[in-house]
Design a protein around this motif. Sequence first.
Motif, PDB file in Angstrom:
ATOM      1  N   ASP A  45       0.824  -1.211   0.000  1.00  0.00           N
ATOM      2  CA  ASP A  45       0.000   0.000   0.000  1.00  0.00           C
ATOM      3  C   ASP A  45       0.854   1.256   0.000  1.00  0.00           C
ATOM      4  N   ALA A  46       1.905   1.254   0.820  1.00  0.00           N
ATOM      5  CA  ALA A  46       2.747   2.443   0.936  1.00  0.00           C
ATOM      6  C   ALA A  46       3.491   2.721  -0.362  1.00  0.00           C
ATOM      7  N   VAL A  47       4.036   1.689  -1.004  1.00  0.00           N
ATOM      8  CA  VAL A  47       4.755   1.875  -2.262  1.00  0.00           C
ATOM      9  C   VAL A  47       3.799   2.312  -3.361  1.00  0.00           C
ATOM     10  N   GLU A  48       2.621   1.702  -3.411  1.00  0.00           N
ATOM     11  CA  GLU A  48       1.631   2.075  -4.423  1.00  0.00           C
ATOM     12  C   GLU A  48       1.227   3.538  -4.281  1.00  0.00           C
ATOM     13  N   ALA A  49       0.995   3.975  -3.040  1.00  0.00           N
ATOM     14  CA  ALA A  49       0.595   5.368  -2.817  1.00  0.00           C
ATOM     15  C   ALA A  49       1.720   6.329  -3.182  1.00  0.00           C
ATOM     16  N   ALA A  50       2.942   5.990  -2.810  1.00  0.00           N
ATOM     17  CA  ALA A  50       4.081   6.855  -3.128  1.00  0.00           C
ATOM     18  C   ALA A  50       4.334   6.917  -4.629  1.00  0.00           C
ATOM     19  N   GLY A  51       3.957   5.862  -5.346  1.00  0.00           N
ATOM     20  CA  GLY A  51       4.220   5.801  -6.779  1.00  0.00           C
ATOM     21  C   GLY A  51       3.178   6.455  -7.652  1.00  0.00           C
ATOM     22  N   LYS A  52       2.020   6.791  -7.104  1.00  0.00           N
ATOM     23  CA  LYS A  52       0.952   7.352  -7.941  1.00  0.00           C
ATOM     24  C   LYS A  52       1.364   8.617  -8.685  1.00  0.00           C
ATOM     25  N   PRO A  53       2.063   9.563  -8.044  1.00  0.00           N
ATOM     26  CA  PRO A  53       2.471  10.759  -8.798  1.00  0.00           C
ATOM     27  C   PRO A  53       3.436  10.465  -9.946  1.00  0.00           C
ATOM     28  N   PHE A  54       4.023   9.272  -9.952  1.00  0.00           N
ATOM     29  CA  PHE A  54       4.992   8.907 -10.974  1.00  0.00           C
ATOM     30  C   PHE A  54       4.432   7.913 -11.983  1.00  0.00           C
ATOM     31  N   GLY A  55       3.112   7.683 -11.929  1.00  0.00           N
ATOM     32  CA  GLY A  55       2.463   6.808 -12.893  1.00  0.00           C
ATOM     33  C   GLY A  55       2.732   5.330 -12.675  1.00  0.00           C
ATOM     34  N   ILE A  56       2.889   4.905 -11.421  1.00  0.00           N
ATOM     35  CA  ILE A  56       3.205   3.508 -11.132  1.00  0.00           C
ATOM     36  C   ILE A  56       2.058   2.586 -11.536  1.00  0.00           C
TER      37      ILE A  56
END
Length: 418
Positions: free
Chosen positions: A223-234
Amino acid sequence: MNDIKFTSGLSVVADAHVAFRGTPFVERTAPLNQNALWMRWDRNMVVDCYSDMVEELAAIRNRVAMGDMSPLSKYVIAGPDAERMMDALIPRDIKKLQVGQIYYAPWCDENGHVIGDGLVFRMDETTFRVSADPGLSWWKQHAEGLDVRVTDISDSYGILTLQGPRSREVLEAVTQSVQELPFSRLAIVTIAGRRVEILRQGFTGEHGYELWVKADDGAAVWDAVEAAGKPFGILPAGAWALDIARLEAGLLIVGYDYTSAGPDHGGAGIQAAGKYRASPFDLGLGRLVDFRKADFIGKAALQRMSNTGDHRQLVGLDIDWSQALDGKGLESNAPGNLRRVQWYPLKAFRGGKEVGHASSVAWSPSTGRMIGFGHLRREAAETGTELTLKWNKDGVAADVRARVVALPFLSLKRAANG
């Protein structure tokens, strides 16, 4: 498998009839699996394709993607004799491996045939870890008579792979403290309040990391990685996209591209025939054999191979995909089921003479070509050489043109293997 239900632990039940084993991330990956496509990987099932393989691959190549590599076997080799054991098994100089450093290496039998290949890293002076395909009985066999313990921790950790040119930015955002790691180095950080081990590694050829996460912490870290990656188009990337990425990067898999010479079954769903056993030189890994170090298993045989040049050459193949399907009903750059990796080896001929075989053949969206690995005799391995592959079309052998090209198939952004 449209109705996915969860039970306790790592088990998943599909349609209330078929049970399979999930990874520490399955509570997050299963709901994201829009296609309900799963792939067996050793003892686990992982998502094959979340939504669209081409989009997932594009995220790996152009932005950032997160994937589940948890089924990789993970062993701890520890004790006063651990360095002695590892130095006898690994053809690289283990004594030079520093704490927190990672080697990529093959390991061989007495005949110089590869048992397996993977990551070896030193946790402290007397403790090593190995991440590879299954090989527990082989490692334990060589621990006999030594003051060393071999422990299987495969189920204790999940591996979340974070790959792509923006992976560093995502990692910085989710940790808020991590400094860039040199390639093949290890660091320990905190993510979502959990202790996570980060390896600057990956199997895509891109800048990336492997996050080793304790099994109980899988969902929180995802969850934490997914949330952190949203601004970068993960995007989440399934096994299919990861498989194409490793092919484009020129990276091989035991079981698919060569046959293990060891006693353990591989993690691959199939095993190539015994005649496809290979030495490190056959697999383009000769640079990882250090003949300057003291004796190690397979050294004498490998020295003979090196001296005589009696081994195959690993090359890339550019394959005429339209011939493989006779060009019937095909749209330009849309080769249909050829987008799947063909794991079964194909015989390769030059001038009517068999000169080797091809493996891991598939359509590459990143290059717009059909590609594969060529395992060829030296006289047929020069770049530009024209070959013929024997393709199986509904049980009938057909000739398909191929041309030898250099590896890797893409200009990669990361450093070479450490």
